[in-house]
Write a protein that holds these residues in place. Structure first.
Motif: not given
Ligand code: SAH
Ligand code: DHB
Ligand code: MG
Length: 223
Positions: A126-129, A151-158
């Motif tokens: 998902l992050a790669d997209e 951790e992933w939630a932090l990467r994928l949010t603002r």
């Protein structure tokens, strides 16, 4: 009257007046039961809280980890504007199949995408997209991986996004020093991460109701 009977009765009263299931939600639970899915979905009042939180966020993009039969998914997706989108990650192909049908019956299939596989494999894909940042992330899958999901939630949010973590109390096991089960360790690690992280401000709330004694954590992503 037992304490838990009282919690049920009060939850029923609140549900009747504030969070009544409509046909689509009722059918989602019926078909989840018929397919033999575990009855571990959020309660109606909790589903309504998720919807309200998403509405307060003005959420356009929502990520859910742990779909089950799509009951919480339907509550969350109902907060979305017409051009909003929800991605829900589910390990079990069987659960996902039931969820996809339930979501379609609720008229939300255009806005909701269920991705099958272990979330720790789906998340890097998902992050790669390079998706737009998610405005709300609901973490409700295997509790042992809660710190990774955070951790992933932090990467994928603002900045300003909201992260919701379900089942952080588990009958009080979270604070029992004798309790060393993996799911409890995972939840503790996530709670302590929220407490110590410079980009997170959060709290946790204990709940009682039709789902027994449990609770959830909320964390806001900050600059
Ligand atoms: N959010 C749902 C309940 C989810 S129950 C609701 O309230 O309606 C937890 C779900 O997480 C189960 O369907 C389980 O199959 C799924 N799950 C467990 N481990 C997972 C993993 N590693 N990746 C993705 N989903 C997982
Ligand atoms: C369990 C998982 C959940 O997400 C939940 O809300 C309740 C119970 C469980 O794995 O037992
Ligand atoms: Mg849960």
């Amino acid at each position: 009257m037992s304490e838990s009977q009282l919690w049920d009765d009060v939850d029923d009263y609140f549900t009747t007046h504030l969070a009544r299931d409509d046909d689509a939600l009722e059918a989602a639970l019926r078909d989840s039961d018929a397919a033999g899915l575990p009855r571990i979905h959020v309660s109606a009042t909790q589903g309504k809280l998720l919807r309200l939180l998403a509405e307060i966020q003005g959420a356009r993009y929502i990520l859910e980890i742990g779909t089950l039969g799509g009951y919480s998914t339907i509550w969350l997706a109902r907060a979305l504007p017409g051009d909003g989108h929800l991605v829900s990650l589910e390990h079990s192909a069987k659960h996902a199949e039931v969820a996809v049908r339930n979501i379609a019956r609720a008229g939300l299939d255009r806005q909701v995408e269920v991705r099958v596989g272990p979330a720790l494999e789906s998340l890097p894909k998902l992050a790669d997209e390079n998706p737009p940042p998610f405005d709300l992330v609901f973490i409700d899958a295997d509790k042992v991986n809660n710190p990774h999901y955070l951790e992933w939630a932090l990467r994928l949010t603002r900045t300003g996004s909201l992260i919701v973590l379900d089942n952080v109390v588990r009958g009080g096991r979270v604070a029992d020093p004798a309790e060393t089960a993996d799911d409890v360790r995972g939840t503790r690690a996530a709670i302590e991460m929220i407490g110590g992280h410079p980009r997170l401000s959060g709290t946790a709330i204990q709940t009682v109701g039709s789902k027994g004694y449990d609770g959830f954590a909320l964390a806001r992503v900050r600059a």
